[in-house]
Design a protein around this motif. Sequence first.
Motif, PDB file in Angstrom:
ATOM      1  N   ASN A  95       7.932  18.339  -8.882  1.00 29.82           N
ATOM      2  CA  ASN A  95       8.057  17.142  -8.066  1.00 29.82           C
ATOM      3  C   ASN A  95       6.813  16.927  -7.198  1.00 29.82           C
ATOM      4  O   ASN A  95       6.330  15.807  -7.050  1.00 29.82           O
ATOM      5  N   ALA A  96       6.293  18.039  -6.671  1.00 28.98           N
ATOM      6  CA  ALA A  96       5.166  17.941  -5.740  1.00 28.98           C
ATOM      7  C   ALA A  96       3.969  17.234  -6.368  1.00 28.98           C
ATOM      8  O   ALA A  96       3.223  16.543  -5.686  1.00 28.98           O
ATOM      9  N   ARG A  97       3.791  17.410  -7.653  1.00 29.75           N
ATOM     10  CA  ARG A  97       2.637  16.785  -8.308  1.00 29.75           C
ATOM     11  C   ARG A  97       2.812  15.290  -8.495  1.00 29.75           C
ATOM     12  O   ARG A  97       1.845  14.559  -8.690  1.00 29.75           O
ATOM     13  N   ASN A  98       4.076  14.832  -8.465  1.00 27.82           N
ATOM     14  CA  ASN A  98       4.336  13.408  -8.671  1.00 27.82           C
ATOM     15  C   ASN A  98       4.277  12.598  -7.391  1.00 27.82           C
ATOM     16  O   ASN A  98       4.161  11.390  -7.428  1.00 27.82           O
ATOM     17  N   ILE A  99       4.410  13.288  -6.265  1.00 26.18           N
ATOM     18  CA  ILE A  99       4.600  12.537  -5.027  1.00 26.18           C
ATOM     19  C   ILE A  99       3.459  12.757  -4.033  1.00 26.18           C
ATOM     20  O   ILE A  99       2.757  13.756  -4.076  1.00 26.18           O
ATOM     21  N   TYR A 133     -11.915  14.919  -8.590  1.00 27.00           N
ATOM     22  CA  TYR A 133     -11.919  15.051  -7.134  1.00 27.00           C
ATOM     23  C   TYR A 133     -13.023  14.180  -6.518  1.00 27.00           C
ATOM     24  O   TYR A 133     -12.801  13.445  -5.557  1.00 27.00           O
ATOM     25  N   LYS A 134     -14.192  14.246  -7.123  1.00 30.44           N
ATOM     26  CA  LYS A 134     -15.328  13.491  -6.625  1.00 30.44           C
ATOM     27  C   LYS A 134     -15.048  11.993  -6.705  1.00 30.44           C
ATOM     28  O   LYS A 134     -15.274  11.246  -5.753  1.00 30.44           O
ATOM     29  N   GLN A 135     -14.503  11.600  -7.850  1.00 27.36           N
ATOM     30  CA  GLN A 135     -14.213  10.187  -8.063  1.00 27.36           C
ATOM     31  C   GLN A 135     -13.164   9.698  -7.064  1.00 27.36           C
ATOM     32  O   GLN A 135     -13.271   8.606  -6.504  1.00 27.36           O
ATOM     33  N   ARG A 136     -12.133  10.526  -6.813  1.00 28.45           N
ATOM     34  CA  ARG A 136     -11.098  10.150  -5.858  1.00 28.45           C
ATOM     35  C   ARG A 136     -11.678  10.024  -4.455  1.00 28.45           C
ATOM     36  O   ARG A 136     -11.357   9.097  -3.721  1.00 28.45           O
ATOM     37  N   LEU A 137     -12.516  10.986  -4.084  1.00 27.99           N
ATOM     38  CA  LEU A 137     -13.104  10.946  -2.746  1.00 27.99           C
ATOM     39  C   LEU A 137     -13.921   9.672  -2.563  1.00 27.99           C
ATOM     40  O   LEU A 137     -13.873   9.031  -1.512  1.00 27.99           O
ATOM     41  N   ALA A 169      -5.440  12.559   2.301  1.00 23.31           N
ATOM     42  CA  ALA A 169      -4.830  13.817   1.882  1.00 23.31           C
ATOM     43  C   ALA A 169      -3.583  13.568   1.037  1.00 23.31           C
ATOM     44  O   ALA A 169      -3.342  14.244   0.039  1.00 23.31           O
ATOM     45  N   ALA A 170      -2.797  12.574   1.430  1.00 24.08           N
ATOM     46  CA  ALA A 170      -1.551  12.301   0.719  1.00 24.08           C
ATOM     47  C   ALA A 170      -1.813  11.682  -0.654  1.00 24.08           C
ATOM     48  O   ALA A 170      -0.980  11.785  -1.553  1.00 24.08           O
ATOM     49  N   LEU A 171      -2.980  11.035  -0.817  1.00 23.74           N
ATOM     50  CA  LEU A 171      -3.207  10.274  -2.041  1.00 23.74           C
ATOM     51  C   LEU A 171      -4.255  10.892  -2.952  1.00 23.74           C
ATOM     52  O   LEU A 171      -4.549  10.362  -4.016  1.00 23.74           O
ATOM     53  N   LEU A 172      -4.796  12.009  -2.526  1.00 24.61           N
ATOM     54  CA  LEU A 172      -5.897  12.652  -3.236  1.00 24.61           C
ATOM     55  C   LEU A 172      -5.585  12.870  -4.716  1.00 24.61           C
ATOM     56  O   LEU A 172      -6.420  12.639  -5.576  1.00 24.61           O
ATOM     57  N   HIS A 173      -4.380  13.306  -5.003  1.00 28.33           N
ATOM     58  CA  HIS A 173      -4.030  13.661  -6.383  1.00 28.33           C
ATOM     59  C   HIS A 173      -3.462  12.473  -7.149  1.00 28.33           C
ATOM     60  O   HIS A 173      -2.884  12.635  -8.214  1.00 28.33           O
ATOM     61  N   GLN A 174      -3.621  11.288  -6.597  1.00 28.75           N
ATOM     62  CA  GLN A 174      -3.158  10.050  -7.235  1.00 28.75           C
ATOM     63  C   GLN A 174      -1.697  10.147  -7.655  1.00 28.75           C
ATOM     64  O   GLN A 174      -1.365  10.091  -8.843  1.00 28.75           O
ATOM     65  N   PRO A 175      -0.815  10.285  -6.674  1.00 32.64           N
ATOM     66  CA  PRO A 175       0.609  10.460  -6.989  1.00 32.64           C
ATOM     67  C   PRO A 175       1.230   9.180  -7.544  1.00 32.64           C
ATOM     68  O   PRO A 175       0.738   8.078  -7.278  1.00 32.64           O
ATOM     69  N   GLU A 201      -3.535  -2.557  -1.536  1.00 29.20           N
ATOM     70  CA  GLU A 201      -4.367  -2.214  -2.706  1.00 29.20           C
ATOM     71  C   GLU A 201      -3.699  -1.145  -3.552  1.00 29.20           C
ATOM     72  O   GLU A 201      -3.733  -1.173  -4.775  1.00 29.20           O
ATOM     73  N   LEU A 202      -3.085  -0.226  -2.858  1.00 27.71           N
ATOM     74  CA  LEU A 202      -2.385   0.861  -3.539  1.00 27.71           C
ATOM     75  C   LEU A 202      -1.278   0.287  -4.421  1.00 27.71           C
ATOM     76  O   LEU A 202      -1.080   0.690  -5.569  1.00 27.71           O
TER      77      LEU A 202
END
Lengths: 332, 262
Positions: A95-99, A133-137, A169-175, A201-202
């Motif tokens: 679940n953690a990876r989805n949210i 990671y770089k692209q997200r940042l 931080a909450a959106l780094l992993h593109q949940p 935008e999100l």
Amino acid sequence: MSLVEARGLTKIFRRPEKDPGLRGSLKHLVQRRFKEFRAVDGIELSIEAGESVAYVGPNGAGKSTTIKLLTGILVPTAGTVRVAGAEPHTDRMVNARNIGVLFGQRTQLWWDLPVRESLALLRDMYDLSPAFYKQRLERLDEVLGLADLLPVVARKLSLGQRMRADLAAALLHQPKIVYLDEPTIGLDISVKDRVRQFLRELREDGTTLMLTTHDLGDIEDVCERIVIIDEGRKIFDGPLAQMKDRFARVRRMHLQLAEPTPAEKLAERLPDVEVIAGDSPTEVTVTFDRFTHTAGQIIAGVLDVVEVGELHLDEPAIEDVVRKVYAGELLR
Amino acid sequence: MRRTLRIYRRSLGAHLRAVLEYEADFWVLIVAGLLFQVLNLIFLSAVFAHVPALNGWSYPEAVLLAGTYGFVNGLGPLFFEGTWRLAGKINHGELDYPLTRPAPVLVQVVSGGIGLHGVGDLIGGGAMIGWGLAHSDIDWSPARIGGALLLLASSATILLSLIVVGNAASFWVGGNHPVFAMTLIRTGDMAKYPLSIYGVAVRATFTVLVPYAFISFFPASWLLDKESAWIGLLTPLVALYCAYLARLVFRHGLRRYDSAGH
């Protein structure tokens, strides 16, 4: 199946029941009494992918508890939750990876570490590749102005900076789905606007959003659907427009009259509506229920008595509706 | 497992870098840790100024024992310091975020800080071990060296596990400070002296109930070939048991966690 599915979701907290003072505390040690408190009481909720839902209710209504149940932080007392097919409190890691989660009142950044280090730790936990990671940042820097904040230790950030870093931080992993518990609390207008812009935008990127807030501006700016809860129960769930339709029954018309007219005289002509004199003798405000009267009937009634110079009708504001919910007027 | 270890290492590393920013603190903390071990040594010397041996333990042997305890105790602040913040985290609902991340909560908690006074403990304790070994009569062989290292690792596991168990009690006890863990770990200080000087009740408690005796006394007894030295060889088993217990207690505690506010 919906992205988020909650069925009969219930959370009961047990609180110690103590008499006041030291005596009460000592007595509680010997004779333990507890009181049950239903924070969330049989909530049914389905959220489709891509939806943006405002989750609204007065303080203590059970908003945060619901979020904590949906994110797997709390274990439900009864009922079931499924988020993207996983049960949050048992399949915690999946679940953690989805949210993505943001509690506006609290930071997830490591207090003693620079923002950059916090984000790097999250990168490791979510197993993000260096390229991703770089692209997200870069993307997050574009919309949140992150670059200035990266070298700063979390405890040195202002509230607005902290919220931006926390959003990153909450959106780094593109949940797939993001839960935001009061994301604009305590922010000044300009930062608030920036955060809302970011949330829009999100949403356009296809991220599913669920946000709790007391700021009705957040809702009108970001959400299409609103869920209202009170005392742990759902009392409305539908499109924002529909909510206004259903609950915003009361309309207010402000009239500028051609000559001074006492409000009583108009009230005689318009039974069942409220007529209040305005600041000057030529102004009145008429408040009516749009299910029993139309605006046309009101104008016709006033014209029977006096000529009207100007008029305008208040748009039903979501604030009025929510305020009424908070005051407990809509429950009965 | 490897992934978990990597997360642990990175998190600890980040905190180490943060602490190293304050250079003055760094030295003060290390000196503080060292001083603590020196105090231990002074106390032992004072005792041995009056008696030649303590229940069959000579001065160098007693130094070895106290050194082992000090050394192992230095590992706590260095590698498990975050654990001591668990009570506050539970009390303030700060486990919310760790619970939403794809990494074990225990690892996130344990690696959430670093106490550099541990370095002083390691240096002080290490020096005492070295001196004690040099002045004790030990029949060294490869097996004995391997055994000693295994027992040291086991004893570290026991102490770190007890730190977790004690702090995890906060899931039940509540409150902002790890009172229970403090009591539990400080009681263990008794284990830096030869266990045989205590009465039967204390010995039984520290062997069976809370196995402090396995942190230093039994492993050292084995190394020095003391009376019932074989018990020292049980240390790895006790370590496994303690690690299992720590995991179990933490898991059960975490299920009780009900955040803060609602």
